[in-house]
Structures are given as structure tokens and as C-alpha cells.
Motif scaffolding. Sequence first.
Motif, PDB file in Angstrom:
ATOM      1  N   HIS A 120       0.913  -1.091   0.103  1.00 15.11           N
ATOM      2  CA  HIS A 120       0.010   0.244   0.035  1.00 15.11           C
ATOM      3  C   HIS A 120       0.754   1.105   0.075  1.00 15.11           C
ATOM      4  CE1 HIS A 120      -3.362   2.501   0.722  1.00 15.11           C
ATOM      5  NE2 HIS A 120      -2.972   2.987   1.714  1.00 15.11           N
ATOM      6  N   SER A 123       2.520   1.901  -3.390  1.00 10.11           N
ATOM      7  CA  SER A 123       1.301   2.584  -4.364  1.00 10.11           C
ATOM      8  C   SER A 123       1.397   4.122  -3.861  1.00 10.11           C
ATOM      9  CB  SER A 123      -0.146   1.930  -4.028  1.00 10.11           C
ATOM     10  OG  SER A 123      -1.014   2.777  -4.684  1.00 10.11           O
ATOM     11  N   ASN A 130      -2.661   1.100  -6.607  1.00  9.98           N
ATOM     12  CA  ASN A 130      -2.742  -0.191  -5.637  1.00  9.98           C
ATOM     13  C   ASN A 130      -3.096  -1.490  -6.188  1.00  9.98           C
ATOM     14  OD1 ASN A 130      -1.949  -1.133  -2.677  1.00  9.98           O
ATOM     15  ND2 ASN A 130      -3.949  -1.997  -3.003  1.00  9.98           N
ATOM     16  N   THR A 132      -2.491  -2.140  -9.272  1.00 11.63           N
ATOM     17  CA  THR A 132      -1.446  -2.358 -10.163  1.00 11.63           C
ATOM     18  C   THR A 132      -0.468  -2.997  -9.493  1.00 11.63           C
ATOM     19  OG1 THR A 132      -2.347  -0.642 -11.706  1.00 11.63           O
ATOM     20  CG2 THR A 132       0.050  -1.436 -11.846  1.00 11.63           C
ATOM     21  N   VAL A 133      -0.039  -2.440  -8.204  1.00 10.36           N
ATOM     22  CA  VAL A 133       1.058  -2.807  -7.543  1.00 10.36           C
ATOM     23  C   VAL A 133       1.070  -4.275  -6.945  1.00 10.36           C
ATOM     24  CG1 VAL A 133       2.237  -2.582  -5.346  1.00 10.36           C
ATOM     25  CG2 VAL A 133       1.722  -0.688  -6.601  1.00 10.36           C
TER      26      VAL A 133
END
Length: 235
Positions: A120, A123, A130, A132-133
Motif C-alpha cells: 500500500h 502505491s 494499488n 496495479t502494485v
Amino acid sequence: MGFKAGKEHHNYKHGQGAKSRQSGAYKSWKSMLDRCNPSNANERPVYAGAGVTVCQRWAESFEAFYADMGDRPDGHSIDRIDPLGNYEPGNCRWASTKEQALNRRNTTMTEVRGESLCLHDVSIKYGVPNTTVVRRYEQGLRGEELISRKNRNALRKGSAQASAKLNEALVAEMKAGIARGERNVDLARKYGVSGSVVSEIRHGKLWAHVAATPNAGPLIKCPSCNPESCPCVAA
């Protein structure tokens, strides 16, 4: 003998347990004892139910707890430094909500540019969504590749690097499983990825260039698919 108030009274202990003026430290001590009470195992599955205990010194005396921990700072609560350990001196601290969140058993930490961060915070710090991460992490990407924008379209095709959980051969097998009607949750467990990754593969959003293993049969559509447009349906 005259009336003696406060600390001079013979019944005085610590002055923090009166219902009308319980201190933060006293409330935390009482809550700690409650969630670790064996009789509350069913209601407290991650504490008493998991075998977490309070050391004898603290269980028997608030004064001993207070001597070891001191006053509870505003906005803090008691936290076990080792989340697998017990409540005892040396393994407890007063921690903020964020500090406790980072210390949970299920918090995923990773290193980006020499700094250890939870996903988190990666991101937030680097301005990458988030979702995507998390997706990139589940694909096996680490470090700079988690936050890279240069190859974001290539990343959505799936990673071919050795550290990735999936490769073309495994995806081909997974697509064969999809063709046989296997559920997302079963495939996710089998290949060690999330159900959302399986769903994106099913719908052609990831690894679209990989075909199912030969002789796998026609792909079986998911319940919400449009037969005329959904990639779940064999061409």
C-alpha cells in the motif's frame, strides 16, 4: 484517625482502575486479559483461540504491567513486536494504528529502491494504483518493476522472468484447466496466484498471447459472459 484520601488511603492501589477515570494503560491491560482468556477462545480466534497468552507477571498484576509499559500515549495501543509471540516484557510496545498494521502476520512487505515498504505504501509513495502494485507483485515482479511505467503494457501480458509465479507453459496448462471447466479458486490455489489473476487470464486481459495446451477442448464460458464477444468462448 482522620480520613485519608488518594494515595494515603489503605485501599489505594494504582488509582487507574476506577470506572469513571480508567487510564489508557489500564484499559489496554484489561482488554489484553480478555482477548487472551481461554474461555473466550471461540470469540477471539486469533488470540485465545490461537494460544496467545499473557505472562504470569502481567496477568496477576496491573502494577507490574504498568511498571514495564508505562503510560499509553494518545492514539496508541499495545502491540506484540513478534506477532507470533505472547504478551510479555520485551515483546510488547505502545504502537500507532499504522505501526500495528505494518506488523500484522499477513502484511506483505517488499523492497523498492533500498527501502522496505508494504504494498500500500509503495502505491502511495510512487503514485501507482494499488491494484496495479498488487497484481504485479502476484506476477512475481519486484523492486523497480513494481513501479515502472515504461513497460506497463508489456507487464499486462505476463512476466517471463524466472522469479515470476507464472510462465507461458503454466499459463497454457491453466487455460487448459479453464477449458475443462475448473473454477478460478481451484486454479488460483493450484498455481499460487490470486483469483483475480486467474479471472484476467480467463478473460484475455493477461497472457492473451498464450494458447491453451493442445487438445484441451473448447473453452467454457463463465456465467456472466456474452457468447458473442467474451474471450472465454473458443473461437
